[in-house]
Design a protein around this motif. Structure first.
Motif, short mmCIF file in Angstrom:
data_model
loop_
_atom_site.label_atom_id
_atom_site.label_comp_id
_atom_site.label_asym_id
_atom_site.label_seq_id
_atom_site.Cartn_x
_atom_site.Cartn_y
_atom_site.Cartn_z
N LEU A 21 0.82 -1.20 0.00
CA LEU A 21 0.00 0.00 0.00
C LEU A 21 0.86 1.26 0.00
O LEU A 21 0.65 2.17 -0.83
CB LEU A 21 -0.93 0.01 1.22
CG LEU A 21 -1.79 1.25 1.41
CD1 LEU A 21 -2.68 1.50 0.19
CD2 LEU A 21 -2.65 1.10 2.66
N SER A 24 2.49 2.06 -3.22
CA SER A 24 1.59 2.47 -4.30
C SER A 24 1.21 3.95 -4.23
O SER A 24 0.68 4.50 -5.20
CB SER A 24 0.31 1.64 -4.26
OG SER A 24 -0.54 2.05 -3.19
N LEU A 25 1.46 4.62 -3.10
CA LEU A 25 0.94 5.97 -2.91
C LEU A 25 1.50 6.99 -3.90
O LEU A 25 0.72 7.76 -4.49
CB LEU A 25 1.18 6.43 -1.47
CG LEU A 25 0.44 5.63 -0.39
CD1 LEU A 25 0.68 6.27 0.99
CD2 LEU A 25 -1.05 5.53 -0.68
N ASN A 28 -0.11 7.13 -7.17
CA ASN A 28 -1.52 7.52 -7.09
C ASN A 28 -1.70 8.96 -6.60
O ASN A 28 -2.79 9.33 -6.15
CB ASN A 28 -2.28 6.55 -6.19
CG ASN A 28 -2.57 5.23 -6.86
OD1 ASN A 28 -3.48 5.11 -7.67
ND2 ASN A 28 -1.75 4.22 -6.55
N SER A 218 -7.35 4.95 3.93
CA SER A 218 -5.96 5.13 3.52
C SER A 218 -5.85 6.44 2.76
O SER A 218 -6.86 7.06 2.41
CB SER A 218 -5.47 3.98 2.65
OG SER A 218 -5.88 4.15 1.29
N SER A 219 -4.64 6.85 2.48
CA SER A 219 -4.42 8.10 1.75
C SER A 219 -5.05 8.08 0.37
O SER A 219 -5.31 9.15 -0.20
CB SER A 219 -2.91 8.36 1.62
OG SER A 219 -2.27 8.34 2.87
N LEU A 220 -5.30 6.89 -0.17
CA LEU A 220 -5.91 6.78 -1.49
C LEU A 220 -7.32 7.35 -1.52
O LEU A 220 -7.85 7.64 -2.60
CB LEU A 220 -5.92 5.31 -1.94
CG LEU A 220 -4.56 4.64 -2.12
CD1 LEU A 220 -4.72 3.18 -2.47
CD2 LEU A 220 -3.72 5.36 -3.17
N ASN A 221 -7.92 7.55 -0.35
CA ASN A 221 -9.28 8.11 -0.28
C ASN A 221 -9.30 9.63 -0.25
O ASN A 221 -10.39 10.23 -0.30
CB ASN A 221 -10.00 7.59 0.97
CG ASN A 221 -10.51 6.16 0.80
OD1 ASN A 221 -10.98 5.79 -0.26
ND2 ASN A 221 -10.39 5.38 1.86
#
Length: 259
Positions: A21, A24-25, A28, A218-221
């Motif tokens: 995760l 991947s940041l 993204n 997560s930061s992806l949100n």
């Protein structure tokens, strides 16, 4: 170009896929993360994460709910962690009256102690305040917080209290709650406050925004938070991303240049 100013990637909720995760940041659009120390153990784990990932920074401090573990001897661990090169603030510290333990005098003692440590080190502070609005404000004033830099993380009060902190020059942390149907108070604060005093945060793994509310955050949100803030402020999403990125870099004293 998104900066997650408050995350807990050391949490057990990430044990199965933390490495994947975090790796991947950047691809993204999450270019900086500050992982927050909230106990002696999580501060140690935060230091380790900052050493493993170029884009991860950290804080050192003890959350009010964990101040019962502190004494003069083990508090040195916080002081020592603040000397690490990528530990950029004291926190999260403050008051939490939602729970009865530890007792309020214990919480207040260590809140004051950690505020004074930040003042001594000339470091910013990350403030946790839950159901303790007036006491938090009074202690910050008594400890000279007007001369310090602070962010009120996961802001849960109304416009009147926001005004008090903004007038002191502090920042307000905005996360997934702003997307909730019952997040009216925070929406009003976002509309009221200037964009140059806002930090974006997840508090992950907690408080995932709509449409992922109730799931692991997560930061992806964060794009969902950006979208809601842009709508409330009447500006573009790019404006929100750019402003909050610059705010967080300024607050934490982190370079905005690519690593």
């Amino acid at each position: 170009m998104i900066f997650d100013s408050h995350a807990h990637y050391d949490d057990r909720a990430f044990d199965e896929d933390r490495g994947t995760l975090l790796a991947s940041l950047p691809a993204n659009g999450i270019s900086r993360v500050v992982n927050i120390g909230s106990s002696l153990e999580t501060t140690r784990r935060t230091v380790a994460l900052t050493e493993q990932y170029d884009f991860v920074y950290g804080t050192a401090g003890v959350h009010p709910s964990d101040t019962g573990e502190l004494n003069d001897e083990n508090f040195r661990q916080v002081v020592e962690a603040l000397g690490r090169p990528k530990i950029v603030a004291v926190g999260e510290i403050g008051l939490d009256y939602h729970w009865d333990e530890p007792e309020r005098p214990v919480q207040k003692k260590w809140f004051e102690r950690q505020l004074m440590l930040a003042r001594e080190k000339r470091m910013p502070v990350v403030i946790h305040s839950r159901e303790a609005a007036q006491d938090t404000l009074e202690i910050m004033r008594a400890c000279g917080a007007a001369d310090m830099s602070a962010v009120i993380h996961c802001f849960s009060y109304g416009v009147e209290m926001a005004r008090e902190y903004l007038n002191m020059g502090h920042y307000i942390g905005v996360g997934g709650v702003v997307t909730f149907s019952n997040g009216r108070k925070l929406k009003e604060v976002v509309q009221y406050m200037p964009l140059d005093r806002m930090l974006l945060e997840t508090d992950c793994p907690y408080l995932a925004p709509v449409p992922n509310r109730g799931r692991r955050n997560s930061s992806l949100n964060l794009p969902h938070v950006v979208r809601m803030v842009a709508e409330l402020k009447g500006v573009s999403e790019e404006t929100v991303e750019q402003a909050t990125f610059e705010n967080a870099c300024r607050f934490y004293g982190i370079s905005g240049e690519e690593s």
